[in-house]
Structure formats: structure tokens, C-alpha cells
Design a protein around this motif. Structure first.
Motif, PDB file in Angstrom:
ATOM      1  N   TYR A 140       0.821  -1.214   0.000  1.00  0.00           N
ATOM      2  CA  TYR A 140       0.000   0.000   0.000  1.00  0.00           C
ATOM      3  C   TYR A 140       0.855   1.264   0.000  1.00  0.00           C
ATOM      4  N   MET A 141       2.033   1.200   0.630  1.00  0.00           N
ATOM      5  CA  MET A 141       2.930   2.357   0.629  1.00  0.00           C
ATOM      6  C   MET A 141       3.756   2.432  -0.645  1.00  0.00           C
ATOM      7  N   THR A 142       4.156   1.283  -1.160  1.00  0.00           N
ATOM      8  CA  THR A 142       5.100   1.238  -2.275  1.00  0.00           C
ATOM      9  C   THR A 142       4.451   1.576  -3.614  1.00  0.00           C
ATOM     10  N   VAL A 143       3.241   1.070  -3.841  1.00  0.00           N
ATOM     11  CA  VAL A 143       2.589   1.247  -5.143  1.00  0.00           C
ATOM     12  C   VAL A 143       2.448   2.717  -5.544  1.00  0.00           C
ATOM     13  N   PRO A 144       1.893   3.607  -4.674  1.00  0.00           N
ATOM     14  CA  PRO A 144       1.766   5.009  -5.099  1.00  0.00           C
ATOM     15  C   PRO A 144       3.118   5.657  -5.408  1.00  0.00           C
ATOM     16  N   ALA A 145       4.139   5.328  -4.623  1.00  0.00           N
ATOM     17  CA  ALA A 145       5.452   5.942  -4.805  1.00  0.00           C
ATOM     18  C   ALA A 145       6.120   5.484  -6.092  1.00  0.00           C
TER      19      ALA A 145
ATOM     20  N   ASN B 288      -5.864   0.737  -5.975  1.00  0.00           N
ATOM     21  CA  ASN B 288      -6.131  -0.339  -6.924  1.00  0.00           C
ATOM     22  C   ASN B 288      -5.734  -1.670  -6.284  1.00  0.00           C
ATOM     23  N   VAL B 289      -6.722  -2.374  -5.784  1.00  0.00           N
ATOM     24  CA  VAL B 289      -6.469  -3.596  -5.013  1.00  0.00           C
ATOM     25  C   VAL B 289      -5.753  -4.652  -5.849  1.00  0.00           C
ATOM     26  N   ASP B 290      -6.080  -4.751  -7.133  1.00  0.00           N
ATOM     27  CA  ASP B 290      -5.439  -5.747  -7.996  1.00  0.00           C
ATOM     28  C   ASP B 290      -3.932  -5.500  -8.085  1.00  0.00           C
ATOM     29  N   VAL B 291      -3.545  -4.248  -8.352  1.00  0.00           N
ATOM     30  CA  VAL B 291      -2.121  -3.911  -8.459  1.00  0.00           C
ATOM     31  C   VAL B 291      -1.426  -4.091  -7.118  1.00  0.00           C
ATOM     32  N   ILE B 292      -2.072  -3.642  -6.049  1.00  0.00           N
ATOM     33  CA  ILE B 292      -1.478  -3.747  -4.710  1.00  0.00           C
ATOM     34  C   ILE B 292      -1.253  -5.206  -4.338  1.00  0.00           C
ATOM     35  N   GLU B 293      -2.231  -6.056  -4.624  1.00  0.00           N
ATOM     36  CA  GLU B 293      -2.079  -7.470  -4.260  1.00  0.00           C
ATOM     37  C   GLU B 293      -1.021  -8.157  -5.115  1.00  0.00           C
ATOM     38  N   SER B 294      -0.873  -7.755  -6.377  1.00  0.00           N
ATOM     39  CA  SER B 294       0.203  -8.328  -7.188  1.00  0.00           C
ATOM     40  C   SER B 294       1.563  -7.916  -6.630  1.00  0.00           C
ATOM     41  N   PHE B 295       1.695  -6.642  -6.238  1.00  0.00           N
ATOM     42  CA  PHE B 295       2.930  -6.190  -5.594  1.00  0.00           C
ATOM     43  C   PHE B 295       3.191  -7.004  -4.336  1.00  0.00           C
ATOM     44  N   ALA B 296       2.138  -7.243  -3.572  1.00  0.00           N
ATOM     45  CA  ALA B 296       2.299  -7.895  -2.274  1.00  0.00           C
ATOM     46  C   ALA B 296       2.628  -9.377  -2.389  1.00  0.00           C
ATOM     47  N   PHE B 297       1.929 -10.092  -3.287  1.00  0.00           N
ATOM     48  CA  PHE B 297       1.971 -11.550  -3.225  1.00  0.00           C
ATOM     49  C   PHE B 297       2.743 -12.224  -4.355  1.00  0.00           C
TER      50      PHE B 297
END
Length: 532
Positions: free
Chosen positions: A214-219, A228-237
Motif C-alpha cells: 500500500y505504501m510502495t505502489v503510489p510511490a 487499486n487492489v489488484d495492483v497492490i495485491e500483485s505487488f504484495a503476493f
């Protein structure tokens, strides 16, 4: 069998040889075993035989090379070599090896010779040129096998383009500009993941990966993806999905990997996600840039990591310059997610569990927070620079989380160390990270012995001979400034707004080991209670 009888009938020498083999006692025993064995047993025996022959051929090849090899540690077990020693008592075993054989020696791990280096050879290995000792070949291709997930073009950009852009877009001097975005990401993460007054976290690893995303995606890719939950979850998992396959690939010889690939965790859904969202955003930004250029105006786009990749001019082997295609950028962003989220989330987890294991450290951090940023005072880059205990604590937590054996590199060619010892082409060289990080003072490597004051106000992002967690020399992690600022702000935000405890109520063990020598975070469930 008819073919064999026909062949032996027409060839006396073959006939005599076959008769001789049939008379061997072991032949009769093998025949009886074959008749009694089930299909699964035969498959197991065949696989074990293949692995044994595969490792034996490597052993013969190594013996033929006439190099000044480091001393080989004895007492290796059949098949397992020294692997079981590392699994069951890694600290004591490596301490013994270090005392007995010095800063450089060979171990047998799963049938392969691995050269372990510490001290000056360890520094030399970490600072070596990629054309001699390659981190990419050792980790990216031989452990994580990211070459099964990304094409060579994208992997090439990860080694050249990405570090160059990160060094420009995420420098220490630019950290103040990321403070507002991280604050917004923290609030979004808590709104999404800690909705209730009291929230129980049963899977801390996935929680912290999601939280950091959640912190990394916007930056990294822009505010338009902040929720964007889809993008955030791809970054996360994405990282977790890749790491799930590591154990399988480690146990199976590389020539057989192509046969198991259809059955392991796939990264396709993450690729599809990036192509769905990131590639169109790249094309939209480029259209805006072109329109601004034609109008003679500034494009006004935020100078984030994605913008740096968009503007990057790539020069191919023929000297032709071009921008990176939008689809390739989408895949590069996924690769960046792998590198950025995993280590930051794990180190954040280490910090949280250290504070829970040592209430005195929690009290010291809260005291500094109240002194430097009292009440609801804004968190600024200047305030963070004044928080010496926070800096020292994070530095020591990251030091404690180092692998006992890590940062492997693969010899691209026969390589001679400054001390005269040599390693052959293809040899894996691993760093005795624990020895280097603690310099033999392993009292610090205990829960009670952990002392932030030992860092003496050295910045977390500054490397040293006794602090190699972020690498060394020109191979220092270029994203370390951003990662550390995320951890600092996460700890402050969570401690200001939540009471955190283990569900059991017992002090946790902050650092665990995977296979004995690879560090991983605790999975003890946590409970977050929002303050009024």
C-alpha cells in the motif's frame, strides 16, 4: 530380450560379457528387487540413481580441475553432505568451520561444492564485478529461477535500467518528497487491513507484504494506483508465489525443471494484472508527454520511478536508441515489486517482533517519539533524522535478520581471490553473513544481547564491514533509502495509533530460520487494537 539373445548369438564377445554379468551375485539381487518393487518404488529408485549420477559427474569434473582450492570441510554425510549440520545447528557448525578453517572453505551442500567466504574474501566477493562473480546467475537464475518467469530482455533491464533509474528517482536527497505519499499509503493500509477496533492477524507475513505494498505502489507507479487492489495485491503476493517454488527447484536437478514447470505456482495472473493496468498508464503518460512537447510546455507528470522508466533511453547492442515498450515496462514493474516489497516487509516484521520481545526497546522508542514528534506532530524527514534511537534500533534489527549463509554469487569464470585461493567456473560462492555482521561477537545475536546502542548512530543506510545487510561497494541496494524510510514511518504510525501484542500474550522469537541458515520472520499471530 529377444533382441538381446539375437545380438549375443551373432557376437561371441558380447555373449561372453552378458554371461559374465548374469553370474554376478549383485545381478541376481537386482533382478529380484526389480520383481518385488512396486511402480512407485521403482520411480523413487530411478530418481535417486539419476540424482546420484548427476552429482557424481559434477564431482568428477571438479576433481579434474587443477586449482588452488580452499580447504574442504570434512565429515560430510552421504547424499546430504553438510546440509543437515546447517539445518539443525547452523550457528555452531559455521562457528566451528570459521575457527577451524578461517575465512574461506568449501562445504558440500546437496551434492554440490559451495565455497563459503567471510572477512576480506567476503568483502571481495560482494564487491566483485558481475563478469567474474555474478549475483544474477546465482540468485536470479539458480535459486529463484526468475528466468522461468521473465524473458531475457526484461531480466537484462533489471540488471542495468532498474538500478540506474532507482539511483536517480529514489536517492537520499529525494526522500522528503516521498513522505506525503508514504503517509497516505499508511492510512490506506490501515483503513483496508485494520478496519476493526481490534484486528487479529493470523498470517503476519502476508499482512506485512500487503501493508508495505500500500505504501510502495503510489510511490513507484503513481497515485492513480493507490487504491487499486489488484495492483497492490500483485505487488504484495508475487514474491510469495515465486518463493513457494524455490524448495521444489532446489530438490530437483535443473535438467528436470522443464518437466515440473507446468505443476508449480504460476506468475501469469500477476503478468496479466500489470499488462491490464500499468501498460495503459505508460501509454497515457507518453501521450501526455508528446502533447506537451508539441505545445512547448512541461508535461507536469510526477517524477516517480515509473516516469523514470518511461523516459529511459535504451541503447541496444547495435547502438540504436529507443524507449522501452509499454509491455516490457509492465513486466519490469512486476520485477521491481519482487525486489522492493519482500525485503521491506520482512524487515518491518523483524522490527515489530523485536519491540514485542523486548518491552524496554518499545519504551525507549515511544519515549523518543514523544520527545521528537510529540502528540500528533507531523512526521517529516527532518524529524526522522533526529530520531537516533529509531535509527539504531532498525539498524540492529536488520543486522539480526541476516541469513547465516547468504548473498551467493556464481563464478562466471575461474576466479582467483586476493589470498590465492581459487574457485572454478560455475562454483557458487556464499557469504558467511552472520560472521561478518557480528564479527564473532555473537552475544549480540541473542534476544537479550540485542543492543541498539552498538550501532553508535551510524545511519541504517550506511554499509560497513560489520554491516553488510544492504550489500557492499557498487552493489549496494539502490532502494535502501526508500525502504528504511518506509520502515521508520510504519513503526511510528502503528505505535501512535495501535496497541500491538501477540495473541498468546507471550514474548515472541523475532527471527526464525528456513533450512537452518536462511532468515525469515515470525508467524506468531498478532492483535492490533486501535487507540481512541
Amino acid at each position: 530380450m529377444d533382441y538381446l539373445n539375437t545380438l549375443t548369438t551373432h557376437n561371441t564377445h558380447i555373449n561372453n560379457a552378458v554371461d559374465l554379468v548374469r553370474k554376478f551375485p549383485v545381478t541376481q539381487k537386482l533382478t529380484d528387487m526389480y520383481k518385488r518393487s512396486s511402480k512407485n518404488e521403482l520411480l523413487f529408485i530411478g530418481a535417486a540413481t539419476y540424482i546420484a549420477l548427476y552429482n557424481f559427474s559434477a564431482y568428477i569434473k571438479e576433481k579434474r580441475q587443477k586449482l588452488n582450492n580452499p580447504p574442504a570441510v570434512p565429515y560430510g554425510l552421504p547424499i546430504f553432505g553438510h546440509s543437515l549440520y546447517l539445518i539443525f545447528f547452523p550457528g555452531k557448525f559455521m562457528d566451528w568451520c570459521n575457527e577451524k578453517y578461517g575465512e574461506m572453505y568449501n562445504l558440500n551442500l546437496r551434492g554440490k561444492t559451495v565455497t563459503v567466504v567471510g572477512g576480506k574474501p567476503g568483502e571481495e566477493s560482494m564487491k566483485s564485478d558481475a563478469t567474474e562473480l555474478s549475483l544474477s546467475d546465482a540468485i536470479v537464475r539458480d535459486v529463484l529461477h526468475l528466468d522461468y518467469v521473465f524473458d531475457e530482455n526484461v531480466l537484462g533491464h533489471s540488471l542495468t535500467t532498474v538500478p540506474e533509474v532507482v539511483k536517480i528517482a529514489v536517492t537520499n536527497s529525494k526522500m522528503p518528497m516521498y513522505v506525503p505519499g508514504i503517509k497516505s499509503g499508511l492510512k490506506n493500509a490501515c483503513d483496508a487491513l485494520l478496519k476493526e477496533k481490534t484486528t487479529v492477524i493470523q498470517g503476519p507475513s502476508r499482512f506485512f507484504q500487503n501493508f508495505v505494498a500500500y505504501m510502495t505502489v503510489p510511490a513507484f507507479v503513481g497515485d492513480e494506483f493507490a487504491l487499486n487492489v489488484d495492483v497492490i495485491e500483485s505487488f504484495a503476493f508475487f514474491t510469495g508465489d515465486i518463493i513457494k517454488n524455490v524448495g521444489t527447484f532446489m530438490m530437483i536437478p535443473k535438467p528436470l525443471h522443464k518437466f515440473v514447470l507446468p505443476y508449480v505456482q504460476s506468475a501469469k495472473k500477476h503478468h496479466d494484472c500489470m499488462l491490464k493496468y500499468i501498460a495503459p498508464a505508460v501509454r497515457a503518460r507518453r501521450a501526455k508527454m508528446q502533447a506537451a512537447e508539441e505545445a512547448g510546455e512541461e508535461h507536469g507528470l510526477v517524477d516517480d520511478f515509473l516516469q523514470g522508466i518511461i523516459e529511459y533511453i535504451h541503447t541496444d547492442e547495435n547502438g540504436v536508441e529507443s524507449n522501452i515498450p509499454a509491455e516490457d515496462i509492465a513486466h519490469i514493474i512486476l520485477l521491481v515489486a519482487f525486489a522492493s516489497v519482500h525485503t521491506t516487509s520482512m524487515n518491518t516484521s523483524f522490527c515489530i517482533y523485536w519491540l514485542l520481545a523486548r518491552p524496554d526497546l518499545m519504551d525507549s522508542l515511544k519515549e523518543e517519539m514523544e520527545r521528537v514528534i510529540p502528540g500528533d506532530s507531523p512526521v517529516t524527514a527532518q524529524a526522522l533524522a533526529q530520531m537516533h534511537f529509531l535509527n539504531n534500533f532498525i539498524r540492529e534489527a536488520i543486522r539480526q535478520g541476516v541469513d547465516k549463509l547468504s548473498k551467493g554469487r556464481k563464478a562466471v569464470k575461474d576466479y582467483t581471490f586476493a589470498n590465492g585461493y581459487q574457485v572454478p567456473k560455475g562454483r557458487l560462492v556464499s557469504v558467511a553473513s552472520r560472521q561478518m555482521n557480528f564479527g564473532g561477537n555473537f552475544v549480540r545475536n541473542t534476544i537479550d544481547g540485542m543492543d541498539p546502542e552498538m550501532s553508535k548512530n551510524k545511519p541504517v543506510t550506511t554499509p560497513g564491514r560489520d554491516f553488510i545487510s544492504f550489500g557492499a561497494g557498487k552493489h549496494l541496494c539502490p532502494g535502501r533509502f526508500f525502504a528504511v524510510q518506509e520502515i521508520q514511518m510504519t513503526l511510528i504510525y502503528l505505535l501512535r495509533n495501535y496497541d500491538i501484542a501477540t495473541v498468546s500474550g507471550n514474548p515472541p522469537k523475532p527471527v526464525y530460520s528456513l533450512a537452518g541458515y536462511m532468515s525469515t520472520n515470525s508467524e506468531e499471530p498478532l492483535i492490533f487494537t486501535r487507540k481512541n
